[in-house]
Design a protein around this motif. Sequence first.
Motif, PDB file in Angstrom:
ATOM      1  N   TYR A   1       0.828  -1.208   0.000  1.00 35.48           N
ATOM      2  CA  TYR A   1       0.000   0.000   0.000  1.00 35.48           C
ATOM      3  C   TYR A   1       0.864   1.260   0.000  1.00 35.48           C
ATOM      4  O   TYR A   1       0.615   2.200  -0.751  1.00 35.48           O
ATOM      5  CB  TYR A   1      -0.935  -0.020   1.208  1.00 35.48           C
ATOM      6  CG  TYR A   1      -1.651   1.278   1.436  1.00 35.48           C
ATOM      7  CD1 TYR A   1      -2.709   1.665   0.630  1.00 35.48           C
ATOM      8  CD2 TYR A   1      -1.266   2.133   2.471  1.00 35.48           C
ATOM      9  CE1 TYR A   1      -3.369   2.866   0.835  1.00 35.48           C
ATOM     10  CE2 TYR A   1      -1.913   3.330   2.679  1.00 35.48           C
ATOM     11  CZ  TYR A   1      -2.967   3.689   1.861  1.00 35.48           C
ATOM     12  OH  TYR A   1      -3.594   4.873   2.061  1.00 35.48           O
ATOM     13  N   LEU A   2       1.908   1.272   0.839  1.00 40.84           N
ATOM     14  CA  LEU A   2       2.796   2.440   0.882  1.00 40.84           C
ATOM     15  C   LEU A   2       3.544   2.643  -0.432  1.00 40.84           C
ATOM     16  O   LEU A   2       3.689   3.765  -0.909  1.00 40.84           O
ATOM     17  CB  LEU A   2       3.814   2.289   2.021  1.00 40.84           C
ATOM     18  CG  LEU A   2       3.327   2.560   3.421  1.00 40.84           C
ATOM     19  CD1 LEU A   2       4.440   2.271   4.420  1.00 40.84           C
ATOM     20  CD2 LEU A   2       2.858   3.984   3.566  1.00 40.84           C
ATOM     21  N   CYS A   3       4.009   1.558  -1.029  1.00 30.56           N
ATOM     22  CA  CYS A   3       4.763   1.671  -2.281  1.00 30.56           C
ATOM     23  C   CYS A   3       3.863   2.169  -3.409  1.00 30.56           C
ATOM     24  O   CYS A   3       4.219   3.093  -4.137  1.00 30.56           O
ATOM     25  CB  CYS A   3       5.366   0.315  -2.632  1.00 30.56           C
ATOM     26  SG  CYS A   3       6.595   0.384  -3.932  1.00 30.56           S
ATOM     27  N   LEU A   4       2.669   1.582  -3.538  1.00 32.04           N
ATOM     28  CA  LEU A   4       1.757   2.013  -4.589  1.00 32.04           C
ATOM     29  C   LEU A   4       1.221   3.421  -4.324  1.00 32.04           C
ATOM     30  O   LEU A   4       1.066   4.219  -5.256  1.00 32.04           O
ATOM     31  CB  LEU A   4       0.595   1.020  -4.724  1.00 32.04           C
ATOM     32  CG  LEU A   4       0.976  -0.368  -5.226  1.00 32.04           C
ATOM     33  CD1 LEU A   4      -0.239  -1.267  -5.255  1.00 32.04           C
ATOM     34  CD2 LEU A   4       1.642  -0.297  -6.580  1.00 32.04           C
ATOM     35  N   GLY A   5       0.957   3.739  -3.058  1.00 31.81           N
ATOM     36  CA  GLY A   5       0.473   5.077  -2.729  1.00 31.81           C
ATOM     37  C   GLY A   5       1.497   6.152  -2.996  1.00 31.81           C
ATOM     38  O   GLY A   5       1.170   7.223  -3.522  1.00 31.81           O
ATOM     39  N   SER A   6       2.755   5.880  -2.669  1.00 29.24           N
ATOM     40  CA  SER A   6       3.781   6.884  -2.943  1.00 29.24           C
ATOM     41  C   SER A   6       4.067   6.991  -4.442  1.00 29.24           C
ATOM     42  O   SER A   6       4.357   8.079  -4.937  1.00 29.24           O
ATOM     43  CB  SER A   6       5.056   6.586  -2.151  1.00 29.24           C
ATOM     44  OG  SER A   6       5.524   5.291  -2.438  1.00 29.24           O
TER      45      SER A   6
ATOM     46  N   MET B   1       8.991   5.050  -1.187  1.00 27.24           N
ATOM     47  CA  MET B   1       8.954   3.960  -2.163  1.00 27.24           C
ATOM     48  C   MET B   1      10.122   3.004  -1.988  1.00 27.24           C
ATOM     49  O   MET B   1       9.955   1.787  -2.045  1.00 27.24           O
ATOM     50  CB  MET B   1       8.955   4.516  -3.585  1.00 27.24           C
ATOM     51  CG  MET B   1       7.593   4.781  -4.134  1.00 27.24           C
ATOM     52  SD  MET B   1       7.627   5.220  -5.855  1.00 27.24           S
ATOM     53  CE  MET B   1       8.137   3.709  -6.605  1.00 27.24           C
ATOM     54  N   VAL B   2      11.315   3.546  -1.753  1.00 30.69           N
ATOM     55  CA  VAL B   2      12.491   2.689  -1.595  1.00 30.69           C
ATOM     56  C   VAL B   2      12.369   1.837  -0.337  1.00 30.69           C
ATOM     57  O   VAL B   2      12.564   0.612  -0.374  1.00 30.69           O
ATOM     58  CB  VAL B   2      13.778   3.539  -1.567  1.00 30.69           C
ATOM     59  CG1 VAL B   2      14.969   2.709  -1.168  1.00 30.69           C
ATOM     60  CG2 VAL B   2      14.018   4.191  -2.914  1.00 30.69           C
ATOM     61  N   PHE B   3      12.015   2.468   0.783  1.00 32.57           N
ATOM     62  CA  PHE B   3      11.866   1.702   2.020  1.00 32.57           C
ATOM     63  C   PHE B   3      10.727   0.696   1.910  1.00 32.57           C
ATOM     64  O   PHE B   3      10.823  -0.413   2.430  1.00 32.57           O
ATOM     65  CB  PHE B   3      11.629   2.647   3.203  1.00 32.57           C
ATOM     66  CG  PHE B   3      12.896   3.172   3.800  1.00 32.57           C
ATOM     67  CD1 PHE B   3      13.659   2.386   4.627  1.00 32.57           C
ATOM     68  CD2 PHE B   3      13.324   4.464   3.538  1.00 32.57           C
ATOM     69  CE1 PHE B   3      14.835   2.853   5.180  1.00 32.57           C
ATOM     70  CE2 PHE B   3      14.494   4.946   4.083  1.00 32.57           C
ATOM     71  CZ  PHE B   3      15.255   4.140   4.906  1.00 32.57           C
ATOM     72  N   SER B   4       9.654   1.063   1.233  1.00 33.34           N
ATOM     73  CA  SER B   4       8.526   0.147   1.088  1.00 33.34           C
ATOM     74  C   SER B   4       8.886  -1.040   0.202  1.00 33.34           C
ATOM     75  O   SER B   4       8.431  -2.156   0.445  1.00 33.34           O
ATOM     76  CB  SER B   4       7.320   0.883   0.514  1.00 33.34           C
ATOM     77  OG  SER B   4       6.910   1.887   1.391  1.00 33.34           O
ATOM     78  N   PHE B   5       9.696  -0.805  -0.816  1.00 27.25           N
ATOM     79  CA  PHE B   5      10.116  -1.912  -1.677  1.00 27.25           C
ATOM     80  C   PHE B   5      10.904  -2.946  -0.871  1.00 27.25           C
ATOM     81  O   PHE B   5      10.645  -4.148  -0.961  1.00 27.25           O
ATOM     82  CB  PHE B   5      10.951  -1.387  -2.846  1.00 27.25           C
ATOM     83  CG  PHE B   5      11.482  -2.472  -3.723  1.00 27.25           C
ATOM     84  CD1 PHE B   5      10.641  -3.149  -4.585  1.00 27.25           C
ATOM     85  CD2 PHE B   5      12.823  -2.826  -3.675  1.00 27.25           C
ATOM     86  CE1 PHE B   5      11.121  -4.168  -5.398  1.00 27.25           C
ATOM     87  CE2 PHE B   5      13.310  -3.839  -4.477  1.00 27.25           C
ATOM     88  CZ  PHE B   5      12.457  -4.505  -5.343  1.00 27.25           C
ATOM     89  N   PHE B   6      11.855  -2.483  -0.076  1.00 27.97           N
ATOM     90  CA  PHE B   6      12.605  -3.422   0.760  1.00 27.97           C
ATOM     91  C   PHE B   6      11.722  -4.017   1.856  1.00 27.97           C
ATOM     92  O   PHE B   6      11.924  -5.152   2.272  1.00 27.97           O
ATOM     93  CB  PHE B   6      13.843  -2.745   1.350  1.00 27.97           C
ATOM     94  CG  PHE B   6      14.907  -2.485   0.330  1.00 27.97           C
ATOM     95  CD1 PHE B   6      15.556  -3.526  -0.297  1.00 27.97           C
ATOM     96  CD2 PHE B   6      15.244  -1.192  -0.022  1.00 27.97           C
ATOM     97  CE1 PHE B   6      16.526  -3.303  -1.258  1.00 27.97           C
ATOM     98  CE2 PHE B   6      16.217  -0.941  -0.978  1.00 27.97           C
ATOM     99  CZ  PHE B   6      16.861  -1.995  -1.594  1.00 27.97           C
TER     100      PHE B   6
END
Length: 162
Positions: free
Chosen positions: A38-43, A71-76
């Motif tokens: 959710y965070l990655c797609l939202g950002s 996005m970077v932190f959410s990807f990891f």
Amino acid sequence: MACRCKYFVKLLNKCCFCFTLRTGTLLLGCIFLTWFVYLCLGSAFMMECIFPNEYQHGVKDGAPAAPKTTMVFSFFGIIAAAMVCIGVHNNNELLFVPFLTLAPFYIIVHIVAMILYSFVWIIIVLFVITIVVLIYAWVVIYSYFTELRYAYEDELPQQTFI
């Protein structure tokens, strides 16, 4: 079970006091996986819709770094949470290590973000709740990690040294 004086004892017997530790760890892994997706797609949506002209030439003020960093932190985070889910499914404690090492970094990033946002009260409340949830998840996942790591220690033959 492992000798309680030699190793760090299992912190919890149950997660949330109603689920077994395995089920609670799987639930936390799935919750964090959903949260990070959710965070990655939202950002990504925020970067594309709110700051659409960032990469065009002639734009002086670019987008703030917060959506990119999220996005970077959410990807990891997606990778670490997925590894927790797979580790619970396969009873492989080594797959918990990325989450156990990244969670303290997420806490530090939240503390730095609180300072950068000049201590806005709603941001502080949200970040403190997030930090508490991260600490609780770390304790639950570490408890299951130690349980898996020392589960078969009593079955090993005892070595005697002469």
